[in-house]
Design an enzyme around this catalytic site. Structure first.
Site, PDB file in Angstrom:
ATOM      1  N   SER A 408     -38.768   7.052 -38.220  1.00  0.00           N
ATOM      2  CA  SER A 408     -37.813   8.073 -37.031  1.00  0.00           C
ATOM      3  C   SER A 408     -37.852  10.016 -38.307  1.00  0.00           C
ATOM      4  O   SER A 408     -39.193  10.110 -38.140  1.00  0.00           O
ATOM      5  CB  SER A 408     -36.866   8.435 -36.608  1.00  0.00           C
ATOM      6  OG  SER A 408     -35.885   8.821 -35.435  1.00  0.00           O
ATOM      7  N   ASP A 600     -40.309   4.257 -26.876  1.00  0.00           N
ATOM      8  CA  ASP A 600     -39.808   3.467 -28.172  1.00  0.00           C
ATOM      9  C   ASP A 600     -38.566   3.742 -27.249  1.00  0.00           C
ATOM     10  O   ASP A 600     -37.137   2.759 -27.971  1.00  0.00           O
ATOM     11  CB  ASP A 600     -39.926   3.443 -29.217  1.00  0.00           C
ATOM     12  CG  ASP A 600     -39.196   4.627 -30.024  1.00  0.00           C
ATOM     13  OD1 ASP A 600     -38.557   5.428 -29.223  1.00  0.00           O
ATOM     14  OD2 ASP A 600     -39.489   4.853 -31.351  1.00  0.00           O
ATOM     15  N   HIS A 639     -37.390   1.686 -30.673  1.00  0.00           N
ATOM     16  CA  HIS A 639     -37.017   2.541 -31.947  1.00  0.00           C
ATOM     17  C   HIS A 639     -36.361   1.654 -32.626  1.00  0.00           C
ATOM     18  O   HIS A 639     -36.787   2.225 -33.670  1.00  0.00           O
ATOM     19  CB  HIS A 639     -35.982   4.188 -31.576  1.00  0.00           C
ATOM     20  CG  HIS A 639     -36.585   4.989 -32.656  1.00  0.00           C
ATOM     21  ND1 HIS A 639     -37.742   5.588 -32.447  1.00  0.00           N
ATOM     22  CD2 HIS A 639     -35.543   5.317 -33.017  1.00  0.00           C
ATOM     23  CE1 HIS A 639     -37.087   6.618 -33.229  1.00  0.00           C
ATOM     24  NE2 HIS A 639     -36.026   6.516 -33.914  1.00  0.00           N
TER      25      HIS A 639
END
Length: 680
Positions: A408, A600, A639
C-alpha cells in the site's frame, strides 16, 4: 678390538634408537619425537650407550657431565627403576602389562641411568604417558640390540652385572625421593648445553581428567631448569595421584613458569604437536561454520517489509488490529526466515507523510536518531528530531544493498527514500549552507547502489479516490488524530508515529496540559501527513519529485476484488472482499473516470500498476532494471489479501499466501544476479 667395540656400540645405539623411535611414533600417534646422538669417547672403556625413556638419545656432553661429577651408575639405575615403578603404580589400569615387561625394562636401566641425574620434582607431570607403551618400546630396542652386545664382551659383562644387581632390588612403591644437586658455574653451562641439544615434545593424554592438562615432556634430563637446592623433597604416591586429578595449584604454576623460562633462555624450538593441530583444525571448522551462518540465507541482500498507512508492528499496535504481515494465517517474515530468506519488518509512522516515513525508514535500517531535517521542520512546524533506532543494517552504504518491499502506502515511501538517497534534498542543503549546523547524510545525496530492488503490493502510485472522497476530509482527519492524541498518553504502548507533531505526552506533563498543547499543533492544518499523500494530488506531487533508477529492479503486484454491476458500468465489491473495504470499494467503483473503477477495495487497479509518468512493461522471466515490470492483475484479491489480514476469507488460503511470498522472495534472489555491483 677397540675399534670393533666402538663400531658395535655405535651400531647398537643406532639400531636401538631407530627401533625405539618407530615404536613410539606408532604407539603415541606421532606425538613422540626422537633425536639421536652418537657418542665417541676415545679409548675409554666406560663408554655407555644411552637409550632415552621417551625417545631422545643422550648427548655426549651429558655423558661427560655424569663422568666428571663421579655419578654412581648403580645408584642412578636404582633411582630410575623407582621412578618407572612409580609410573606403574600411578597407571593402575596398565598394571598387568607393566608387571610383564618390568624385568625387561630393568635390563636397559644401565644404559638409561645417565638420564636420572636431572630428574626434578615435576617428573610426575609427565607420568600421564602410558608406561606400558614406553616399556614395550624399550623391550624391543633391547632385544634387537643383543647381537651388537656380543661384539664387546667386556661391555656385555658390565651390563649383565648391572642387570643382575638391578633385578634383585626390592623397589619401594610408596614414595619417590628426588635430589637436586648443587651446580657450579661450569655445571650450569653444561646443563644449558644439554637442554639446547635435547628436543622438546608435548604429550596430550587422550582420556579422563588428564586431558585437561597440557604436559610438556622434556625427557628426563631436562624436565625443569635445575637450580641449586639444599633440601630433598619426598613425594608420596597418593600425592602424585592427587596432583594428576586436582586443578593446577600455585606451586605448579611456578613450576610451569620455571619451565617457560628455561625454554626461553635455551631457545629450544618446540616441535609441532599432532593433537594440538587436530584441535586447532576443529576450532577452525567451528569458526567457519559460525561465519557461514549468514551464507545460509538464499538472499545476499536482506528483505525489508515496509507497511502502509495505518500499519503497525506488534509491539506498538492497538490490540484490535491483527498482525500486519500475515494476520492470523501466518507470520510472513518468520516464514521467510524459516525458508532461507533474511527479512525484517520496518517500524515507521502509521499516519505520517511519505517524507517523514522515508526518513524514519532510513534510520530504521541504518540506525541512529531520526533527523527530519532543519528546513523540513521549519517549513511544516514540527520537531526536527524523532525517535532513535538501533539499526538492522548498520553497515548500509553504497554497495551494501537491501530489497525493499512495500504494501500500500509503503510502496510510495520506498520510492521517496530512494530519491533522497540518490539525489538528496536540495532544500536541506541550501538551508544548511545558509544557517550552518549539521545535515543528515541522507539529504546530501550521492548514495546510489544501496537498494537492489523495489517491489510494491497494491500501492496507490497515482493516489486513490478513497482518500479524495473520504480519507482526506477534515472530519476523518479530526477523528483519527483525536484517537492518536488519546493513545499518545505516557502510559500507552501504542504509537501512531506523530510524536514530531507533539502527539506524545511528556514524562512530567499532566494529561490536561498535554491535551491543551496538542490543540495548538500544526498537524490539524498541515499537508505533511499520510491522508494528503494518498490523494491523487499528493501522489502526483510525489511522482514529479521521484524518478526511476537505472540500477534498480522495479516490480508491481496488483489485486482486484470488484465486479461489474448488472445494470451499469459501475464496479461493485465482491462477496469475499474484506468487510471494512466494501464501502470504499463501491465508492471507487462509481468514480467518474471509468478506468479508475476496478479496484481492490482501497486502490484502483490503474493506480497500483505503475506511476503514470514513469516507464513500464509487462513482467516476464527476463529481469529488467530501470523500468516498472507490471505483473498480471490477481483477480479476487482485495487490498489485504497480499498480507493475509482477512482471517474470515475462506477463498484465499494460507497455502496460497505462502506460495505467493515464496515466489516473490525467490524472484528477489534472482534479481541479485543483475544488480550485484561486485559481479558487474
Amino acid at each position: 678390538m677397540k675399534s670393533q667395540n666402538k663400531y658395535s656400540i655405535r651400531k647398537f645405539s643406532v639400531g636401538a634408537s631407530s627401533i625405539l623411535i618407530a615404536t613410539l611414533l606408532f604407539l603415541s600417534g606421532g606425538q613422540a619425537q626422537a633425536a639421536e646422538k652418537q657418542v665417541n669417547m676415545g679409548n675409554s672403556q666406560e663408554d655407555t650407550v644411552t637409550a632415552q625413556s621417551i625417545g631422545d638419545q643422550q648427548t655426549r656432553e651429558n655423558a661427560n657431565y655424569q663422568r666428571e661429577n663421579g655419578v654412581d651408575e648403580q645408584q642412578h639405575t636404582e633411582n630410575l627403576t623407582k621412578n618407572l615403578h612409580n609410573d606403574k603404580t600411578i597407571s593402575e589400569e596398565n598394571h598387568r602389562k607393566t608387571d610383564d615387561l618390568n624385568k625387561d625394562q630393568l635390563k636397559d636401566d644401565k644404559n638409561s641411568s645417565l638420564n636420572n641425574k636431572n630428574i626434578q620434582r615435576d617428573t610426575t607431570k609427565n607420568n600421564n604417558a602410558n608406561p606400558s607403551d614406553v616399556n614395550q618400546g624399550l623391550e624391543q630396542a633391547i632385544n634387537d640390540g643383543k647381537q651388537s652386545k656380543v661384539a664387546s664382551q667386556q661391555q656385555s659383562k658390565e651390563v649383565d652385572n648391572s642387570q643382575d644387581s638391578n633385578a634383585n632390588n626390592n623397589l619401594p612403591s610408596q614414595s619417590l625421593t628426588k635430589e637436586a644437586p648443587s651446580l657450579n658455574k661450569s655445571d650450569q653451562t653444561s646443563q644449558r648445553e644439554i637442554v639446547n641439544e635435547t628436543e622438546i615434545e608435548k604429550v596430550q593424554p587422550q582420556q579422563n581428567n588428564q586431558a585437561n592438562d597440557k604436559i610438556t615432556n622434556h625427557n628426563f634430563n631436562n624436565e625443569q631448569e635445575v637450580k641449586p637446592q639444599k633440601d630433598e623433597k619426598t613425594l608420596s604416591v597418593s600425592d602424585l595421584k592427587n596432583n594428576q586429578k586436582s586443578p593446577v595449584e600455585p606451586t605448579k604454576d611456578n613450576d610451569k613458569k620455571n619451565g617457560l623460562n628455561l625454554l626461553k633462555s635455551s631457545a629450544v624450538a618446540t616441535l609441532p604437536n599432532k593433537g594440538t593441530k587436530e584441535l586447532t583444525a576443529k576450532a577452525k571448522d567451528d569458526q567457519t561454520n559460525k561465519v557461514a551462518k549468514q551464507g545460509q540465507y538464499k538472499n545476499q541482500d536482506p528483505i525489508v517489509l515496509v507497511h502502509g498507512f495505518n500499519g503497525f508492528t506488534d509491539d506498538i499496535n492497538p490490540s484490535v488490529l491483527a498482525h500486519y504481515w500475515g494476520g492470523n494465517k501466518m507470520n510472513i517474515r518468520q516464514d521467510l526466515e524459516e525458508n532461507g530468506y533474511k527479512a525484517y519488518e520496518a517500524s515507521i509512522s502509521a499516519f505520517g507523510s511519505n517524507y517523514d516515513r522515508a526518513v524514519e525508514l532510513y534510520y530504521y535500517i541504518k540506525g541512529g536518531r531520526v533527523d527530519y531535517g532543519a528546513a523540513h521542520a521549519a517549513k511544516y512546524g514540527h520537531e526536527r528530531y524523532g525517535k532513535t533506532y538501533e539499526g538492522i543494517y548498520k553497515d548500509w552504504k553504497p554497495g551494501q544493498k537491501v530489497h525493499l518491499v512495500g504494501h500500500s502506502m509503503g510502496g510510495q515511501t520506498i520510492r521517496q527514500l530512494e530519491e533522497l538517497l540518490r539525489n538528496g534534498n536540495r532544500e536541506e542543503i541550501e538551508y544548511q549552507k545558509k544557517h550552518g549546523g549539521e545535515i543528515s547524510p541522507l539529504f546530501k545525496g550521492n548514495n546510489d547502489n544501496m537498494i537492489s530492488s523495489i517491489t510494491t503490493l497494491g500501492t496507490p502510485h497515482n493516489g486513490t479516490h478513497a482518500s479524495d472522497l473520504a480519507g482526506n476530509e477534515a472530519l476523518v482527519r479530526q477523528i483519527v488524530f483525536d484517537i492518536g492524541k488519546m493513545f499518545g498518553n505516557k502510559n500507552s504502548r501504542v504509537d501512531f508515529g506523530l510524536a514530531q507533531w507533539g502527539l506524545k505526552q511528556k514524562p512530567n506533563e499532566s494529561y490536561i496540559d498535554y491535551v491543551k498543547r496538542v490543540k495548538q499543533s500544526n498537524l490539524w492544518k498541515s499537508k505533511d501527513n499520510g491522508f494528503y499523500d494518498l490523494t491523487r494530488e499528493g501522489a502526483t506531487d510525489l511522482n514529479r519529485k521521484t524518478s526511476l533508477n537505472p540500477n534498480i529492479v522495479y516490480k508491481t503486484y496488483t489485486g482486484e476484488a470488484t465486479h461489474k454491476a448488472l445494470n451499469s458500468d459501475r464496479q461493485k465489491a465482491d462477496l469475499n472482499m474484506f468487510f471494512p473495504f466494501v464501502i470504499t470499494g463501491n465508492l471507487i467503483g462509481k468514480a467518474t473516470e471509468k478506468e479508475w473503477r476496478e479496484n481492490d477495495g482501497l486502490v484502483s487497479v490503474i493506480s497500483s500498476q505503475h506511476p503514470f509518468n514513469q516507464a513500464y512493461t509487462n513482467a516476464t522471466d527476463k529481469i529488467q532494471k530501470g523500468i516498472w515490470q507490471v505483473t498480471p492483475t490477481k483477480h479476487d484479491w482485495d487490498h489485504v489479501d497480499f498480507v493475509g489480514q482477512d482471517s474470515s476469507d475462506t477463498v484465499r488460503t494460507r497455502e496460497e499466501l505462502q506460495d505467493f511470498w515464496h515466489h516473490l522472495a525467490d524472484d528477489l534472489v534472482k534479481t541479485e544476479k543483475v544488480t550485484d555491483t561486485k559481479q558487474a
